[in-house]
Design an enzyme around this catalytic site. Structure first.
Site, PDB file in Angstrom:
ATOM      1  N   GLN A 144      -3.391   2.490  15.115  1.00 15.32           N
ATOM      2  CA  GLN A 144      -2.330   2.957  14.209  1.00 15.32           C
ATOM      3  C   GLN A 144      -1.462   4.037  14.870  1.00 15.32           C
ATOM      4  OE1 GLN A 144      -3.983   4.593  10.591  1.00 15.32           O
ATOM      5  NE2 GLN A 144      -1.995   5.134   9.735  1.00 15.32           N
TER       6      GLN A 144
ATOM      7  N   ASP B  50      -9.013   0.290   2.325  1.00 19.01           N
ATOM      8  CA  ASP B  50      -8.028  -0.095   3.340  1.00 19.01           C
ATOM      9  C   ASP B  50      -8.550   0.357   4.712  1.00 19.01           C
ATOM     10  OD1 ASP B  50      -5.675  -0.759   4.677  1.00 19.01           O
ATOM     11  OD2 ASP B  50      -4.726   1.158   4.211  1.00 19.01           O
TER      12      ASP B  50
ATOM     13  N   GLU C  94      -9.290  12.722   7.750  1.00 14.94           N
ATOM     14  CA  GLU C  94      -9.158  14.063   7.170  1.00 14.94           C
ATOM     15  C   GLU C  94     -10.455  14.857   7.277  1.00 14.94           C
ATOM     16  OE1 GLU C  94      -7.461  14.637   3.178  1.00 14.94           O
ATOM     17  OE2 GLU C  94      -6.884  12.531   3.332  1.00 14.94           O
TER      18      GLU C  94
ATOM     19  N   GLU D  46      -9.277   3.962  -2.075  1.00 17.21           N
ATOM     20  CA  GLU D  46      -8.037   3.690  -2.814  1.00 17.21           C
ATOM     21  C   GLU D  46      -8.338   2.945  -4.116  1.00 17.21           C
ATOM     22  OE1 GLU D  46      -4.758   2.154  -0.645  1.00 17.21           O
ATOM     23  OE2 GLU D  46      -5.417   3.010   1.275  1.00 17.21           O
TER      24      GLU D  46
ATOM     25  N   THR E 192      -9.022  -5.723   4.432  1.00 18.26           N
ATOM     26  CA  THR E 192      -8.978  -4.785   3.304  1.00 18.26           C
ATOM     27  C   THR E 192      -9.978  -5.297   2.274  1.00 18.26           C
ATOM     28  OG1 THR E 192      -6.626  -4.413   3.706  1.00 18.26           O
ATOM     29  CG2 THR E 192      -7.474  -3.685   1.584  1.00 18.26           C
TER      30      THR E 192
ATOM     31  N   HIS F  22      -3.497  14.090   0.522  1.00 17.88           N
ATOM     32  CA  HIS F  22      -3.776  13.291   1.721  1.00 17.88           C
ATOM     33  C   HIS F  22      -2.605  13.381   2.697  1.00 17.88           C
ATOM     34  CE1 HIS F  22      -5.007   9.959   4.279  1.00 17.88           C
ATOM     35  NE2 HIS F  22      -3.901   9.300   3.988  1.00 17.88           N
TER      36      HIS F  22
ATOM     37  N   ASP G 282       0.846  -1.196   0.000  1.00 14.68           N
ATOM     38  CA  ASP G 282       0.000   0.000   0.000  1.00 14.68           C
ATOM     39  C   ASP G 282       0.883   1.250   0.000  1.00 14.68           C
ATOM     40  OD1 ASP G 282      -2.317   1.431  -0.030  1.00 14.68           O
ATOM     41  OD2 ASP G 282      -2.723   1.242   2.100  1.00 14.68           O
TER      42      ASP G 282
ATOM     43  N   ARG H   3      -7.630   4.026  13.572  1.00 13.44           N
ATOM     44  CA  ARG H   3      -6.713   5.162  13.750  1.00 13.44           C
ATOM     45  C   ARG H   3      -6.057   5.205  15.123  1.00 13.44           C
ATOM     46  NH1 ARG H   3      -5.719   6.053   8.605  1.00 13.44           N
ATOM     47  NH2 ARG H   3      -7.521   6.829   7.445  1.00 13.44           N
TER      48      ARG H   3
ATOM     49  N   GLU I 195     -10.534   3.948   3.866  1.00 12.10           N
ATOM     50  CA  GLU I 195      -9.607   4.688   2.999  1.00 12.10           C
ATOM     51  C   GLU I 195      -9.961   4.388   1.554  1.00 12.10           C
ATOM     52  OE1 GLU I 195      -5.508   3.950   4.189  1.00 12.10           O
ATOM     53  OE2 GLU I 195      -5.666   5.538   5.708  1.00 12.10           O
TER      54      GLU I 195
ATOM     55  N   LYS J 290      -4.052  -1.807  10.411  1.00 15.32           N
ATOM     56  CA  LYS J 290      -4.416  -1.921   8.992  1.00 15.32           C
ATOM     57  C   LYS J 290      -4.670  -3.367   8.545  1.00 15.32           C
ATOM     58  CE  LYS J 290      -3.256   2.375   7.505  1.00 15.32           C
ATOM     59  NZ  LYS J 290      -4.123   3.214   6.683  1.00 15.32           N
TER      60      LYS J 290
END
Ligand code: CA
Length: 414
Positions: A235, A228, A363, A196, A252, A131, A124, A232, A194, A248
């Site tokens: 992480q 993904d 975000e 992607e 996925t 971002h 990834d 948080r 996420e 993570k």
């Protein structure tokens, strides 16, 4: 074959489906005996490639009768183009001999689909500068972008074993995080998505033999939407100094549809300029990137009870990516690392320049400090049990059928 040629298959010329002759995405379904079958999507149907094999060039039949696409992916771009040209003619109105094909067509309906490739390795990247900048502003306002960002495509090695097809239920992971200055082990309170794209490798390379930037496009087979899922809080506590790990690797989600690169190559645009320059091994005259509009939608337990349609959370586009898929391939192999057919390289969260174009809640809500209000009045800092996240994507040139990527969705168990 004219680029706007029409097909005789039901739904194939419907712009809402976006699976015309100019698309022909790959997928996999289970037949009545529960066996995996490789197929191509056309309109409201799947073309079972094993059943259609009498019409397929002999040297491609064996690879297309297998239960995954990996063998076919490894045959390289000449084989992919050959099959595509044959199928485009067979499925076009110009072909009057349709008997074998009609028997090989399967109505899609709600047929459950599987990932068509066995993914050996998953990497990834972090290719959206928008971002990286906005996440950096949250945690390092004095220096949002680290000095390496504009030079080296940042990535981590992900986990292929927990890749699941779209529609698979997602469990909220428990893990270690910091709570009131002490570590605890508990279910994550900051579950995020996420947005992607995942690029599948076709032909691989031998160990010790890098793929140059000029050769890289011949190693890219196709593209899928990918989520993904990220915890948080886990992480944030674990990522230093070696990067993402358990925050993570719990799941996925990937769309079971692979859009061939041939379908999106004609829609490419110039890659983002790099103010500081690009090191020679990642540079050539025609750096281009895919131009796909991307949408994130959410449906919640409450919105489903009220029979509301999924609600849009944000909209982005892949043309703003700082690194191209070819640069990711070249960088990945530049030290000699070998890629194999079916390996998956994801872009990282695809965010646009403006905050409302962000590809994740981290975000959009500034790490949960500024919750968003959904169209039905609910608020979200991070995901709640029962939330379903749906990614869609499409691209279009004027006068052509749109190409709609296979959607990627997942519901949080609750
Ligand atoms: Ca990611």
């Amino acid at each position: 074959m004219p680029s706007n040629a029409q097909s005789w298959v039901f739904g194939a010329n419907d712009p809402e489906l976006g699976r015309g002759l100019n698309h022909l995405p790959y997928t996999c379904f289970l037949d009545e005996k529960g066996k995996r079958r490789i197929a191509v999507g056309i309109g409201a149907c799947l073309l079972d490639l094993k059943a259609a094999s009498p019409l397929i060039p002999q040297h491609l039949r064996e690879a297309l009768s297998e239960t995954t696409l990996n063998h076919f992916m490894g045959l390289g771009p000449a084989a992919w183009r050959e099959l595509r040209t044959v199928l485009q003619f067979l499925l076009s109105r110009a072909n009057r001999d349709r008997k074998v094909l009609e028997a090989a067509l399967v109505p899609l309906h709600d047929l459950p689909l599987e990932l068509p490739a066995a993914v050996g390795d998953y990497t990834d990247f972090y290719a959206s500068r928008h971002h990286a900048l906005r996440v950096g502003e949250l945690f390092r306002p004095e220096k949002p972008l680290l000095e390496n960002y504009d030079w080296v495509p940042i990535a981590y090695h992900g986990r292929a074993s927990s890749l699941v097809p779209s529609g698979t239920v997602v469990r909220r992971p428990a893990g270690q995080r910091l709570a009131d200055s002490s570590p605890v082990f508990a279910p994550t309170e900051k579950l995020d998505y996420e947005l992607e794209l995942g690029f599948y490798i076709g032909q691989g390379n031998a160990l010790g033999e890098p793929i140059t930037i000029d050769e890289a496009e011949n190693h890219l087979f196709g593209v899928s939407l990918l989520n993904d899922w990220s915890a948080r809080d886990i992480q944030a506590w674990e990522y230093q100094p070696l990067g993402p790990f358990l925050g993570k690797n719990f799941c996925t989600s990937v769309s079971p549809w692979i859009t061939p690169m041939e379908a999106v190559n004609s829609l490419k645009v110039r890659a983002q300029p790099h103010q500081n320059g690009i090191l020679h091994y990642l540079q050539n005259e025609h750096l281009e990137t895919v131009n796909l509009n991307l949408i994130v939608q959410i449906s919640t337990t409450r919105s489903r009870r009220a029979v509301l349609a999924p609600m849009q959370v944000s909209q982005s586009n892949s043309r703003g990516l700082f690194w191209t898929p070819e640069q990711m391939v070249t960088h990945h192999t530049s030290g000699g690392c070998n890629l194999r057919p079916g390996d998956l390289l994801a872009t990282g969260t695809i965010s646009g320049e403006r905050r409302e174009q962000a590809g994740c809640l981290l975000e959009l809500t500034r790490n949960g400090h500024e919750p968003i209000t959904l169209p039905n009045g609910e608020r979200r800092a991070f995901l709640e049990d029962g939330d379903e996240i749906i990614f869609t994507g499409w691209s279009q040139t004027e006068g052509q059928m749109p190409i709609r990527l296979g959607e990627c969705r997942g519901t949080l168990l609750g």
